[in-house]
Design a protein around this motif. Structure first.
Motif, PDB file in Angstrom:
ATOM      1  N   SER A   1      49.060  35.874  40.012  1.00 46.76           N
ATOM      2  CA  SER A   1      48.012  34.859  39.881  1.00 46.76           C
ATOM      3  C   SER A   1      48.413  33.464  40.358  1.00 46.76           C
ATOM      4  N   PHE A   2      49.657  33.279  40.780  1.00 50.88           N
ATOM      5  CA  PHE A   2      50.045  31.968  41.316  1.00 50.88           C
ATOM      6  C   PHE A   2      49.667  31.954  42.792  1.00 50.88           C
TER       7      PHE A   2
ATOM      8  N   TRP B   1      43.731  21.753  53.479  1.00 51.04           N
ATOM      9  CA  TRP B   1      44.603  21.226  52.424  1.00 51.04           C
ATOM     10  C   TRP B   1      44.835  22.349  51.417  1.00 51.04           C
ATOM     11  N   GLY B   2      46.062  22.542  51.005  1.00 49.76           N
ATOM     12  CA  GLY B   2      46.374  23.610  50.059  1.00 49.76           C
ATOM     13  C   GLY B   2      47.189  23.116  48.884  1.00 49.76           C
ATOM     14  N   THR B   3      46.927  23.699  47.718  1.00 57.32           N
ATOM     15  CA  THR B   3      47.689  23.396  46.503  1.00 57.32           C
ATOM     16  C   THR B   3      48.090  24.702  45.838  1.00 57.32           C
ATOM     17  N   HIS B   4      49.363  24.784  45.445  1.00 52.99           N
ATOM     18  CA  HIS B   4      49.891  25.971  44.782  1.00 52.99           C
ATOM     19  C   HIS B   4      49.646  25.853  43.281  1.00 52.99           C
ATOM     20  N   ILE B   5      48.828  26.733  42.748  1.00 50.33           N
ATOM     21  CA  ILE B   5      48.453  26.655  41.325  1.00 50.33           C
ATOM     22  C   ILE B   5      48.165  28.054  40.777  1.00 50.33           C
ATOM     23  N   PRO B   6      48.243  28.216  39.452  1.00 50.22           N
ATOM     24  CA  PRO B   6      47.770  29.474  38.862  1.00 50.22           C
ATOM     25  C   PRO B   6      46.261  29.557  38.976  1.00 50.22           C
ATOM     26  N   LEU B   7      45.774  30.711  39.403  1.00 48.32           N
ATOM     27  CA  LEU B   7      44.336  30.968  39.528  1.00 48.32           C
ATOM     28  C   LEU B   7      44.076  32.294  38.824  1.00 48.32           C
ATOM     29  N   GLU B   8      43.511  32.201  37.631  1.00 46.94           N
ATOM     30  CA  GLU B   8      43.380  33.375  36.775  1.00 46.94           C
ATOM     31  C   GLU B   8      42.041  34.082  36.987  1.00 46.94           C
ATOM     32  N   LEU B   9      42.098  35.398  37.142  1.00 48.67           N
ATOM     33  CA  LEU B   9      40.884  36.193  37.280  1.00 48.67           C
ATOM     34  C   LEU B   9      40.264  36.405  35.903  1.00 48.67           C
TER      35      LEU B   9
ATOM     36  N   VAL C   1      35.283  35.607  38.281  1.00 57.39           N
ATOM     37  CA  VAL C   1      35.595  34.269  38.771  1.00 57.39           C
ATOM     38  C   VAL C   1      37.103  34.058  38.748  1.00 57.39           C
ATOM     39  N   LEU C   2      37.555  33.098  39.521  1.00 56.61           N
ATOM     40  CA  LEU C   2      38.915  32.587  39.406  1.00 56.61           C
ATOM     41  C   LEU C   2      38.843  31.265  38.666  1.00 56.61           C
ATOM     42  N   VAL C   3      39.768  31.044  37.746  1.00 58.77           N
ATOM     43  CA  VAL C   3      39.771  29.825  36.935  1.00 58.77           C
ATOM     44  C   VAL C   3      41.070  29.070  37.179  1.00 58.77           C
ATOM     45  N   GLY C   4      40.945  27.767  37.417  1.00 61.16           N
ATOM     46  CA  GLY C   4      42.141  26.966  37.654  1.00 61.16           C
ATOM     47  C   GLY C   4      41.896  25.503  37.340  1.00 61.16           C
TER      48      GLY C   4
END
Length: 202
Positions: free
Chosen positions: A23-24, A36-44, A53-56
């Motif tokens: 999920s990262f 533009w990109g950001t590395h973050i957790p994106l939870e299904l 949905v993805l939540v972040g």
């Protein structure tokens, strides 16, 4: 994402499992005409109506946050195990290649309200604290610490399209045993690819 048909993964459950275990991801949108990109957790997550949905969340100080508006289209990239594959492991001469697993998720943004953001943070922290010897909880954090939430924005991404690839030497069944054996002699990443190849061929 370009995916040759024999590398395309169309199994919804397998893709869901991959997203939950990897999920990262990288959130990508456009700022002043540039990607533009950001590395973050994106939870299904799955809503009561069955929609996924993805939540972040990201920092308000991140310029990307200024371009996250309701309805904006974004791309999220998730990477799994990957490894170089030497053609010396093949029975016949061929070029070397790379085995990998990846998923691209396309969707539209919906900015969360404060209550939704707090709930999402609870779920995120609880998920990753499960295996901690002394787990922390948002419930026990001071007001001073929790004030940092004012510096982030939370969002959901309504999923519109998912493209998944698992390039694991399909079409080279005659070389699978050798490739797996060679990968298992190497590091954790290579061993993970070998494991995925075994699953695919089982």
């Amino acid at each position: 994402m370009f995916i040759p048909e024999h590398y395309r993964n169309t199994d919804p459950e397998e893709i869901r499992k991959f997203l939950k275990n990897n999920s990262f991801g990288i959130l990508i949108n456009t700022i002043q005409g540039k990607p533009w990109g950001t590395h973050i957790p994106l939870e299904l997550r799955t809503h009561a109506d069955g929609s996924e949905v993805l939540v972040g969340h990201i920092a308000k100080a991140n310029p990307q946050s200024n371009n996250l508006k309701d309805g904006d289209e974004v791309l999220c990239i998730f990477n799994g195990p990957h490894s170089y594959i030497s053609s010396s492991w093949y029975k016949k001469e061929e070029v070397p290649t790379w085995n990998y697993i990846a998923v691209h998720v396309y969707g539209t943004v919906r900015i969360q309200n404060q209550e939704e953001l707090l709930k999402a943070l609870h779920l995120l922290v609880d998920k990753y604290e499960r295996t901690s010897e002394n787990p922390v909880s948002i419930d026990n954090m001071s007001n001073k610490t929790m004030h940092q939430i004012a510096g982030i924005i939370g969002f959901e991404i309504n999923i519109k399209d998912i493209q998944a690839v698992h390039k694991l030497s399909q079409g080279r069944s005659q070389d699978h045993a050798t490739i797996i054996n060679e990968l298992e002699k190497r590091g954790p990443a290579e061993k993970a690819v070998a494991s995925e190849m075994k699953k695919l061929s089982s």
